[in-house]
Design an enzyme around this catalytic site. Sequence first.
Site, PDB file in Angstrom:
ATOM      1  N   GLU C  62      16.933 110.824  24.767  1.00  7.19           N
ATOM      2  CA  GLU C  62      17.861 110.111  25.654  1.00  7.19           C
ATOM      3  C   GLU C  62      19.291 110.119  25.121  1.00  7.19           C
ATOM      4  OE1 GLU C  62      14.869 109.030  24.882  1.00  7.19           O
ATOM      5  OE2 GLU C  62      13.830 108.877  26.799  1.00  7.19           O
ATOM      6  N   HIS C 131       8.076  98.392  30.298  1.00  9.34           N
ATOM      7  CA  HIS C 131       8.472  99.239  31.427  1.00  9.34           C
ATOM      8  C   HIS C 131       8.860  98.413  32.646  1.00  9.34           C
ATOM      9  CE1 HIS C 131       6.754 102.409  28.989  1.00  9.34           C
ATOM     10  NE2 HIS C 131       7.265 103.296  29.811  1.00  9.34           N
TER      11      HIS C 131
END
Lengths: 436, 334, 328, 82
Positions: C62, C131
């Site tokens: 990322e 999440h």
Amino acid sequence: MLEYRMPSLGADMESGFLREWHVKPGDKIKKGDIIAEVETQKGIIDIEVFDDGTIGELLVQVDEKVPVGTLMAMIIPPGEDGEIKETPQKSAAPATTPTAAEEAWIATEPPPMAEKAAAAEHHVRASPLAKRIAEEKGIDIATIHGTGPEGAIIREDVEHAITARVAPVPEAPKEAAPAPPPASPPAPVAAEKPAPPAQAPAAPAEEEKARQATGASAETIRMAVAAAMSKSNREIPHYYLETRIDMRRAMAWLAETNKQRPVKERLLPAVLLLKAVAKALNEVPDLNAWWENGLQRKPAINIGYVVALRTGGIMVPAIHDADNKSLDELMQTLNDLIPRARALRLRSSELADSTITVTSLGEGGVETVFGVIYPPQVALVGFGGITDQPWTENGMLDVRPVLTATLAADHRATDGSTGSRFLTAIKNYLQQPEKL
Amino acid sequence: MAKKGTKTKTTAPLAPELAQKLLYQMLLIRRFEEKAAEMYTKTKIRGFLHLYIGEEAVAVGVMQALRPQDNVLGTYREHGHALVRGLEPNVIMAEMYGRQEGYCRGRGGSMHLFDAKRKFFGGNAIVAGHLALAVGLALADKKMQRNQLTCCFFGEGAMAEGAFHEAMNLAALWQVPVLFVCENNLYAMGTALRYTHAQTDLTLKGAAYGITAAAVDGMDLQAVMEAANTAAATVRKTGKPYFLVCNTYRFRAHSMFDAELYRDKAEVEEWKQRDPIPAFSNTLLQQQLLAEADLQALEARVNEEVQQAIDFAESCSWEPVEEMSRFTYSEKKT
Amino acid sequence: MATSLITYRECLKQAIREALQGDERVFLMGEDVGHYGGAFAVSKGLLQEFGPERIMDTPLSEAGFTGAGIGAALGGMRPIVEIMTINFSLLALDQIANNAATLLHMSGGQLNVPLVIRMSAGIGRQLAAQHSHSWEPLFAHLPGLRVLSVGTHEDARYMLAPALLDPDPVIIFEYTSMLNLEQELQPVEGGVDISKAKIRREGKDISIITYGTGVYKALEAAAELAAAGIEAEVVDLRVLRPLDDETILASVTKTSRAIIVEDASRSVSVSSEVSARITENCFYDLDAPVQRLCGAEVPIPYPKHLEDAAVPQPAQIVSAIKKLLQHA
Amino acid sequence: MTAEEIKQALLLRLKTIAPDTEPAQLQPDDNIREKLGIDSFDYLQFIVALDEQFGIQTPEEDYGKIQTLQELTEYVGARVKG
């Protein structure tokens, strides 16, 4: 002579302890030489010079705490004469006395707690909006009863207070009464959105003056109407009566009268209706009253006449002493009041003094009006249009101009029989127009 | 694939003009940094100040291999790179003074020199944070088929960051033209290489990603030049990344406020014996590419330029507080 | 013109396709955007349509690919970086906060970063605490970013184009829980205005100020309130930074009451900020204290009933507003 | 006076009586009272104004003949000349 000052080695360095001089007066130095060791919170750091020359004088003693920027040494540049002095016994920069900033801080230490208790104000629980409106309207918010969350005063409460204030004060108090009164809502009063301000007849300056006179704008009108009608609907148990009135004689009399008069002196049907109401109230005084801790009859008959504004909203000026005015005087009063109402230029007494309301919606094509009483009044008379209708009298069928009159009345104040007497009286007066 | 770098003795004499230019650049960095240190102690420069003294041969040796259209990214120890890239000493000093005539209106200061015109992209003060930017700049060049490379300087401290490894992987994976230059000065702030890296042969970390890697003595200007020329030529030819480790040493503390508790003064003195500036000037004197008088003239010129930079910075102004919010967002919408 | 139902996902995909077709400099990169078809199938089929140069699968890096996106933007491209979910965005936060958001200002206006970062966010798919995040406030805190929240199909379809035209970095939050939601879509010429909040329903009694998944919830609540005679105005903030004060304050000035609804947990959130601005700027128009309905201050639990209880639901909006208005 | 002059004079009068309306936008065949929202009170003021300006004493039974601008202009025109 060049000055050598305590260097700043970091933004978070305010001072350091001089731990060792590597030089003494008279020593030759070169740019980049380490001349001293200074202890900081990060450890001992060598400090260097940025000039060539000879040490003239050392001004700081070992183990002194030295603030950044303090003069530490004098350096004689190459080729220049200078005095070489021995190391001093006392510091040139007294590091232990408070700095200017510290002194300033001491001096500005706040005084002991002020008498705050004295300033403790009476706390009113109100929404900021409610407070603002109350202030704008000159109402003491402490006098208002709150109905909001946890008893807080909210906008609606203030609006009630505004409309309530308009009514009970006969002569204008400190400022002009801001809001207009009643409404009989089936029709044009209730524009969906706040109407744009009604235009005044002349220049903007005129308009502004007009607003100031009444404290009214389209928005405040709407707001006041809304508040008053909500209150009425919530508090007043209405009852309704209706009657049909044969207007043949009245209309014939009016046509004949007007035919003989110059245009300027002609009468409108409205004045006949108003006069009939005024006279009927003399007979049934319980409807010319306010409901305030019980029924309070009013000595003067002041009829509030509903004037619809083309831009939405209504104004309801009072026709003072209607029962003592002739038809011509009533007409003159309307000639005066209606244009001023439309220009929002009514006097506070004209807004505040009504003892009953009359609304005439016939021109909109309506036949019957079921009105909402304007508190603290106890009655509202509604007139529909005058239309030709089949009519039987003495068993004969005829076509007559017919008017439907309704009464909305406060059941706390009066009963149906009272209302019935009142409508019948109106009907009777309208059968004898020449006596009005 | 990794070519172990060792000290290389320089051989071929340089053209006199080039030689003097390179010496001038190293001297300029040295004197500029010394002056910056002085001005820091006088509180003219604030914040963090990281000096390049001792490492001059790396910037000078690598940058001569670059072309004007190449991108350059540096760390917070970037004054030297900026000077060699052609940024003006005056304007750099003004930036370090925090004045609005500086490259970034004084907003970046010592650690954040940017010059879009010279494709100098910082002045980056998050260790390893700019490596991915370098990959992206090279990716854009590749996509737009511009034949140019991106040169990215960083310290060995950065190589312990995850961002280093991500960037190396992406560069190798996407085959983009980046010349990664590690300036290994042996200390990540105050922590020695052996305390921060399990594998102290740094070239292996580039090689592990399949990137051609080499090491060179960063105190030897001509060795750095040779290695950099090879590296840059390879990147241009292949369009692939290249990893060059320059072993060097900073003579000064990490930043100004550093008691240097972590290294012996003897070690510093030992490295100072290998100071690239006297080494290179002696070589030039020996090779008669330079006369003593030339050296003095060079010194004088550099000193004058540095003093001019100070004079300029002193004369500069502060950005008005009212303008502080400008350029938080672009003023022109594209 | 007849409209048919379309999913939020399809809106997002059409927007990306249009962007790729319209500008050669645009490319999409992120984890599993290509061969896999997008973690949530948003980019499914685009690799086949546009090829690997424009639809770039990245490794799980990322920080690396977000930084590369910033670099590519500096180099003249118009990258769309997809971070699979907001949960992983923290790995890229250094790049976003320290580079994308700062470069323009720190360089004195020299270097702008025309980058779009999309990430799916939100709560409601039983994905548990790592999440299920509403971290919009975290990004909305950073000067230099434009932060957008896609609360409607209209924005899903028409927000990307103006975001790509923005010279500065734009963060776009999309919502996993809305991907399959079908709605009618009206065409919007030239994209939506990403500098303004949008009134999604007009009303006069109270302003429901919200964003993201709160928009449809608020509209549902407003419909129910209308049946009870309460006219609620729904303000979709849409742009969380820089906030559109004008629209927010105008609405509250009109209604005199405000409730702010968001999934993010209450402390130091978008609602904190909006509430503060209302109080600072229209205190004297307020007829009631500003209310907030926010996510519970817990890591989001896995079981459905707890997950539902952790974020505001339409019924709570309705009851909070009724409580506020029916005081007498 | 021409018909146009009469029309302009009438429009001016209407505007004076009902300042918050736009008489100038009247079409020749529009019903004046409906279009401008003029009630019987306003209408009487207007009839008074006709008297003041043109010296026309309009009998009540003629009210029905002058509902549009066209009718009104002709009505006034005939009486001013006559």
